[in-house]
Design a protein around this motif. Structure first.
Motif, short mmCIF file in Angstrom:
data_model
loop_
_atom_site.label_atom_id
_atom_site.label_comp_id
_atom_site.label_asym_id
_atom_site.label_seq_id
_atom_site.Cartn_x
_atom_site.Cartn_y
_atom_site.Cartn_z
N ARG A 94 -0.16 -6.23 11.06
CA ARG A 94 1.46 -6.26 10.80
C ARG A 94 1.99 -4.98 10.26
O ARG A 94 1.13 -5.56 8.89
CB ARG A 94 2.16 -7.19 10.99
N ALA A 95 3.12 -4.37 9.86
CA ALA A 95 3.01 -3.26 8.43
C ALA A 95 4.32 -3.49 8.92
O ALA A 95 5.29 -3.73 10.54
CB ALA A 95 2.41 -1.96 8.67
N VAL A 96 5.34 -3.62 7.91
CA VAL A 96 6.71 -2.77 7.30
C VAL A 96 6.48 -2.12 7.09
O VAL A 96 5.86 -2.10 5.15
CB VAL A 96 7.67 -3.64 7.04
N LYS A 97 7.26 -0.86 6.79
CA LYS A 97 7.75 0.39 5.51
C LYS A 97 9.36 -0.50 5.08
O LYS A 97 10.22 -0.54 5.37
CB LYS A 97 8.13 1.69 6.71
N ASP A 135 11.82 0.90 1.51
CA ASP A 135 12.12 1.72 1.22
C ASP A 135 12.68 1.62 -0.80
O ASP A 135 11.32 0.52 -0.67
CB ASP A 135 14.12 1.93 1.71
N PRO A 136 12.55 2.78 -1.52
CA PRO A 136 12.53 2.38 -2.73
C PRO A 136 12.68 1.24 -3.54
O PRO A 136 11.69 0.50 -4.27
CB PRO A 136 12.96 4.10 -3.78
N ILE A 137 13.91 0.90 -3.44
CA ILE A 137 14.45 -0.57 -3.64
C ILE A 137 12.62 -2.12 -3.64
O ILE A 137 12.73 -2.98 -4.09
CB ILE A 137 15.85 -0.58 -3.02
N GLY A 138 12.94 -2.17 -2.13
CA GLY A 138 12.29 -2.89 -1.64
C GLY A 138 10.79 -2.90 -2.24
O GLY A 138 10.44 -3.99 -2.74
N LEU A 185 1.67 -4.61 4.21
CA LEU A 185 0.91 -5.16 5.04
C LEU A 185 0.03 -6.79 5.25
O LEU A 185 -0.25 -7.23 4.15
CB LEU A 185 -0.67 -4.38 4.84
N ARG A 202 3.29 9.96 3.84
CA ARG A 202 4.38 9.57 4.13
C ARG A 202 5.15 9.35 2.96
O ARG A 202 6.54 9.91 2.96
CB ARG A 202 5.05 8.33 4.80
N VAL A 223 4.48 0.62 1.92
CA VAL A 223 3.81 -0.07 3.14
C VAL A 223 4.01 -1.69 2.59
O VAL A 223 2.76 -2.05 1.54
CB VAL A 223 3.32 0.71 4.70
N PRO A 250 17.88 -3.14 -0.32
CA PRO A 250 17.24 -2.81 0.16
C PRO A 250 17.02 -3.28 1.45
O PRO A 250 17.58 -3.78 2.17
CB PRO A 250 15.89 -3.72 -0.47
N ILE A 252 5.29 7.20 1.47
CA ILE A 252 6.49 5.58 0.84
C ILE A 252 5.10 4.44 0.90
O ILE A 252 4.56 4.85 1.33
CB ILE A 252 7.28 5.29 2.79
N GLU A 258 12.12 -1.66 7.72
CA GLU A 258 12.15 -0.75 8.70
C GLU A 258 10.15 -1.54 9.60
O GLU A 258 9.25 -1.37 9.07
CB GLU A 258 11.42 0.38 9.26
N GLU A 259 10.37 -2.05 10.36
CA GLU A 259 9.05 -3.45 11.42
C GLU A 259 8.79 -1.64 11.43
O GLU A 259 8.75 -1.35 12.21
CB GLU A 259 9.40 -3.91 12.30
N VAL A 260 7.01 -1.97 11.32
CA VAL A 260 6.20 -0.59 12.79
C VAL A 260 6.14 -1.59 13.56
O VAL A 260 4.75 -2.54 13.54
CB VAL A 260 4.72 -0.22 11.37
N LYS A 270 1.24 -1.55 0.02
CA LYS A 270 -0.02 0.14 0.00
C LYS A 270 0.56 1.67 -0.01
O LYS A 270 1.75 1.16 0.59
CB LYS A 270 -0.59 0.19 1.21
N ASP A 298 1.61 4.53 1.29
CA ASP A 298 1.30 6.08 2.35
C ASP A 298 1.19 7.42 1.88
O ASP A 298 3.01 7.00 1.40
CB ASP A 298 2.07 5.37 3.70
N ILE A 342 11.35 -4.05 -5.63
CA ILE A 342 11.29 -5.58 -5.90
C ILE A 342 9.92 -6.10 -6.01
O ILE A 342 9.81 -6.86 -6.67
CB ILE A 342 11.90 -5.88 -4.45
#
Lengths: 95, 22
Positions: free
Chosen positions: A36-39, A41-44, A32, A26, A30, B6, A28, B9-11, A21, A23, A47
């Motif tokens: 749970r969620a992780v942010k 970066d542009p490379i991630g 989901l 921000r 994420v 890459p 960025i 960052e865990e939220v 998704k 965001d 991928i």
């Protein structure tokens, strides 16, 4: 269950209930999963944009290598480690 | 954009997680 390393012939996919998704607050991406969620970066995010459940890590790395004009072996290594960290979080699976 | 390894960052903050999700 023992986790084994991802190989270039593996096909990663997002299991049911996991999605990316954007965001817009921000600016960025994420990833989901239920509660749970992780942010990313542009490379991630780049991928995961290639992860469609039909392409192998080898094919994904090849596409990214062309896009970023970077060595495919480096991308395979980085993308593999990135995907493994998401597999450990049960946010990516392999077939 | 150049290729870099890459990072994720865990939220961990529950309120922040809820922002992303009735």
């Amino acid at each position: 269950m023992t986790l084994t390393a991802i190989t270039e012939a593996d096909t990663p996919f997002l299991p049911r209930g996991v999605r990316t998704k954007f965001d817009s607050v921000r600016d960025i991406w994420v990833l989901l999963a239920p509660e749970r969620a992780v942010k990313l970066d542009p490379i991630g995010a780049a991928i995961l944009a290639e992860v469609d459940g039909t392409r192998t890590l080898n094919e994904i790395a090849g596409g990214l290598a062309a896009k970023y004009n970077a060595p495919v072996d480096q991308i395979k290594k980085d993308a593999g480690a990135f995907l493994m960290s998401l597999i450990e979080r049960r946010m990516v699976e392999l077939r | 954009m150049a290729w870099t390894a890459p990072k994720i960052e865990e939220v961990t903050c529950g309120m922040e997680i809820n922002m992303y999700f009735d």
